[in-house]
Design a protein around this motif. Structure first.
Motif, PDB file in Angstrom:
ATOM      1  N   LEU A  19       1.826   6.471  -7.083  1.00  0.00           N
ATOM      2  CA  LEU A  19       0.772   7.398  -7.511  1.00  0.00           C
ATOM      3  C   LEU A  19       1.188   8.857  -7.279  1.00  0.00           C
ATOM      4  O   LEU A  19       0.765   9.748  -8.010  1.00  0.00           O
ATOM      5  N   LEU A  36      -6.797   2.932  -1.915  1.00  0.00           N
ATOM      6  CA  LEU A  36      -5.884   3.316  -0.831  1.00  0.00           C
ATOM      7  C   LEU A  36      -6.562   4.276   0.145  1.00  0.00           C
ATOM      8  O   LEU A  36      -6.249   4.285   1.331  1.00  0.00           O
ATOM      9  N   TYR A  71      12.174  -6.210  -4.227  1.00  0.00           N
ATOM     10  CA  TYR A  71      11.664  -5.504  -5.400  1.00  0.00           C
ATOM     11  C   TYR A  71      10.309  -4.871  -5.103  1.00  0.00           C
ATOM     12  O   TYR A  71       9.588  -5.296  -4.202  1.00  0.00           O
ATOM     13  N   GLN A  72      10.003  -3.892  -5.946  1.00  0.00           N
ATOM     14  CA  GLN A  72       8.682  -3.262  -5.894  1.00  0.00           C
ATOM     15  C   GLN A  72       7.610  -4.277  -6.262  1.00  0.00           C
ATOM     16  O   GLN A  72       7.704  -4.947  -7.283  1.00  0.00           O
ATOM     17  N   ALA A 104       2.345   1.643  -3.460  1.00  0.00           N
ATOM     18  CA  ALA A 104       1.336   2.081  -4.428  1.00  0.00           C
ATOM     19  C   ALA A 104       1.094   3.583  -4.285  1.00  0.00           C
ATOM     20  O   ALA A 104       1.031   4.311  -5.279  1.00  0.00           O
ATOM     21  N   GLN A 105       0.997   4.051  -3.027  1.00  0.00           N
ATOM     22  CA  GLN A 105       0.779   5.476  -2.800  1.00  0.00           C
ATOM     23  C   GLN A 105       1.966   6.295  -3.317  1.00  0.00           C
ATOM     24  O   GLN A 105       1.782   7.338  -3.954  1.00  0.00           O
ATOM     25  N   GLY A 158      -3.231  -5.247 -12.638  1.00  0.00           N
ATOM     26  CA  GLY A 158      -3.151  -3.826 -12.344  1.00  0.00           C
ATOM     27  C   GLY A 158      -1.746  -3.270 -12.392  1.00  0.00           C
ATOM     28  O   GLY A 158      -1.222  -2.791 -11.392  1.00  0.00           O
ATOM     29  N   ILE A 159      -1.161  -3.333 -13.572  1.00  0.00           N
ATOM     30  CA  ILE A 159       0.176  -2.831 -13.841  1.00  0.00           C
ATOM     31  C   ILE A 159       0.033  -1.746 -14.888  1.00  0.00           C
ATOM     32  O   ILE A 159      -0.789  -1.875 -15.788  1.00  0.00           O
ATOM     33  N   GLN A 200       0.834  -1.208   0.000  1.00  0.00           N
ATOM     34  CA  GLN A 200       0.000   0.000   0.000  1.00  0.00           C
ATOM     35  C   GLN A 200       0.871   1.261   0.000  1.00  0.00           C
ATOM     36  O   GLN A 200       0.581   2.223  -0.720  1.00  0.00           O
ATOM     37  N   PHE A 235      -5.300  -3.466  -8.114  1.00  0.00           N
ATOM     38  CA  PHE A 235      -5.175  -4.556  -7.131  1.00  0.00           C
ATOM     39  C   PHE A 235      -6.070  -5.741  -7.516  1.00  0.00           C
ATOM     40  O   PHE A 235      -6.765  -6.317  -6.669  1.00  0.00           O
ATOM     41  N   GLY A 264       0.701  -7.430  -7.406  1.00  0.00           N
ATOM     42  CA  GLY A 264       0.348  -6.376  -6.458  1.00  0.00           C
ATOM     43  C   GLY A 264      -1.125  -6.342  -6.115  1.00  0.00           C
ATOM     44  O   GLY A 264      -1.809  -5.359  -6.377  1.00  0.00           O
ATOM     45  N   ILE A 265      -1.591  -7.417  -5.518  1.00  0.00           N
ATOM     46  CA  ILE A 265      -2.979  -7.567  -5.075  1.00  0.00           C
ATOM     47  C   ILE A 265      -2.937  -7.742  -3.566  1.00  0.00           C
ATOM     48  O   ILE A 265      -2.031  -8.392  -3.059  1.00  0.00           O
ATOM     49  N   ALA A 301       4.123  -3.200  -5.849  1.00  0.00           N
ATOM     50  CA  ALA A 301       2.996  -2.388  -6.330  1.00  0.00           C
ATOM     51  C   ALA A 301       3.105  -2.215  -7.837  1.00  0.00           C
ATOM     52  O   ALA A 301       4.185  -1.915  -8.350  1.00  0.00           O
ATOM     53  N   PHE A 302       2.000  -2.434  -8.550  1.00  0.00           N
ATOM     54  CA  PHE A 302       1.992  -2.320 -10.013  1.00  0.00           C
ATOM     55  C   PHE A 302       3.102  -3.160 -10.645  1.00  0.00           C
ATOM     56  O   PHE A 302       3.797  -2.710 -11.552  1.00  0.00           O
ATOM     57  N   ASN A 303       3.290  -4.375 -10.167  1.00  0.00           N
ATOM     58  CA  ASN A 303       4.354  -5.232 -10.685  1.00  0.00           C
ATOM     59  C   ASN A 303       3.979  -6.703 -10.529  1.00  0.00           C
ATOM     60  O   ASN A 303       2.972  -7.032  -9.877  1.00  0.00           O
TER      61      ASN A 303
END
Lengths: 349, 349
Positions: free
Chosen positions: A179, B179, A199-200, A175-176, B247-248, A172, B203, A247-248, A202-204
């Motif tokens: 964004l 979020l 590694y990242q 992701a923030q 969601g990428i 989370q 997500f 990233g769920i 979020a969105f990956n």
């Protein structure tokens, strides 16, 4: 009913799965007499609500199991290895959610919809399979029973909740940050906290869950191979897994290709999936209906859709299988086993 | 060089792929004389910078192609069907990024690393394959050449950028709303804008890309089947795809299981992948190195890792293939074809 009420311990009560176990016990109105919440020293004294009462976390150690009938373990493999034997010695049946004993030949590996009868063979410990295995074998069981299984090729889309509460927070936060246009933010947990590189998420999509084995597959992937064979009691089943974290927050999805031994009619396949306890078919492509991770959050069953005959292999079936990895993949499967224990005289020796 | 400089048109200049085409032409220092940017009426007059000059979007219509040598189309299949013949009639070679002509037997379907020579067979139109096909065939080409391919089982992890700029904005807006703890937010684009139902992609993982066909597979999945067979000129290749949107923002990943016709040594497989132009092997599991969608953003090549022999099939190989779907999956593949055209006399008839 074996007894009216049972003394139940939850080991790892502050973790994501431990918390889910407690709320499962409550929502199922499990016949608890005492519920004893155990965790590591640093959580001792924390308060948790259960059935309207405030319970205090106690330290998990060898002496913590006196009077316990059923001990649900989910505090990591090393804790299970250290403390499960002590729990058994004090008379409890252990339902262990870690990988510590899963492949031990004296330990039944149980998914209630598939092989609950094997729980009777326990010698004190019953193992809960890995989350990605559980939802796959529930979806495949009706196919296995009627046509046999020769081969499985499975790719997973696994949620972060399986890595714990802190991993979800990091997802989370990342992701923030993304964004907000930031490029520098904490990457400290995934794919494997104890390994050097992170590694990242979020969105990956990260094609590593757990450590690598010498054969190039990860431990998570090998669990899907070995546990599936053990649960179905068929070491001839060929499993080719690729386990991927995405990233769920919660809910694992799996794209499964399965080849049967015997010929089938697709109508019979869909019918046997539809009629199987614990499995929900959501499959109406005209109406764009198929299971989604966001829809299964908080659900107990395994969901299957996109059921379609292979284009080339007469014995090939494709499907999309989704479940709440914290519930059916862990806490609910364990509580389901515990419910069976409360109703089954033969397991109490 | 056929000519010193070429007049190039980009049709769909305001879309995600069109914009990527323009920046590819610029970053490759493409030998443009005039660059003509075409789009629908509502974008006419918008300004775009190219090589330090401000260009104005003009309307894409049948009369817009006078003097154009190469026309890159990426404005949807209906625009290509309507206008590509007009562009050809005025003397341009069309490189079409839509699915309009891909399976037309008179239209070469080109991935330069795989079959660029086939571009010489064009009759005015050359088709760019679907993004998910392009990265797969680049990764499989060295294997196909040496050992043949019998079977492919592929699951995709596809980014939202492939659905356009608005879809990316919706992903970001949804992610922010989630979020912020909101449960009610716009879901208007994915999986398919024109279909009645839309789902949350932030997500989440949606097992539908494009519309469904009667066989239970989506159009996106059938593209992976049909285009792969056409590009390799081998209709015996069995492809079993599951195409999934996650969601990428950008970068498609694919978990590929491939069965060869001939026996191989894994060292030779890795060597032939490593030596293949346009393919980057990132595969060191001891160091946790494998391709990630976040790492390939902006890259031109296809990346492959997690290369491992199957556990059961002697002729089975597993791999994880990642590429920038807007670049190698669309704009760069098209510009790559266009670069070949500028250097190849035989294509100008």
């Amino acid at each position: 009913m074996v007894k009216e009420k049972f003394n139940v311990a939850v080991v790892g009560a502050t973790g994501a799965v431990g918390q889910a176990m407690i709320s499962m016990l409550e929502s199922r109105d499990f016949p608890t007499d005492e519920l004893r919440l155990l965790a590591s020293k640093r959580s001792v004294g924390k308060k948790v609500m259960y059935k309207g009462k405030e319970l205090e976390i106690q330290e998990a150690n060898e002496n913590a199991f006196a009077g316990i009938d059923i001990a649900l373990f989910s505090a990591g493999g090393s804790v299970s290895k250290a403390l499960a034997p002590a729990a058994v010695k004090s008379g409890a049946i252990v339902v262990d959610n870690t990988s510590a004993f899963r492949m031990d030949e004296n330990v039944p590996l149980i998914v209630p919809e598939v092989n609950i009868e094997r729980a009777k063979d326990h010698q004190g410990i019953i193992a809960n399979p890995n989350c990605s295995t559980i939802q796959m074998v529930v979806a495949l069981k009706p196919i296995f029973d009627k046509w046999g299984i020769k081969r499985i090729v499975v790719s997973t889309y696994q949620a972060v909740s399986g890595s714990g509460v802190e991993a979800v927070k990091e997802l989370q936060a990342q992701a923030q940050a993304v964004l907000d246009g930031k490029t520098d933010f904490p990457k400290e947990i995934l794919p494997v906290g104890s390994l050097p590189k992170h590694y990242q998420i979020a969105f990956n999509a990260i094609p590593q869950i757990d450590v690598f084995e010498d054969n190039g597959f990860t431990k998570e992937e090998m669990k899907m191979v070995n546990e599936t064979q053990k649960i179905f009691e068929d070491s001839s089943i060929e499993v080719t897994p690729t386990a991927v974290r995405i990233g769920i927050v919660n809910g694992h999805s799996e794209a499964i290709y399965v080849e049967t031994k015997e010929a089938f009619d697709m109508k019979d396949v869909v019918a046997s999936l539809s009629n199987f306890e614990g499995l929900q078919v959501v499959d109406n492509i005209q109406e764009q209906e198929y299971p989604l991770a966001t829809d299964v959050d908080g659900k107990l069953d395994v969901y299957v859709g996109r059921i379609r005959k292979d284009l080339y292999n007469e014995k090939g079936i494709n499907m999309w299988v989704v479940a709440d990895n914290l519930l059916k993949g862990a806490a609910w499967n364990a509580v389901q086993i515990a419910e069976y224990l409360t109703k089954t005289k033969e397991v109490w020796k």
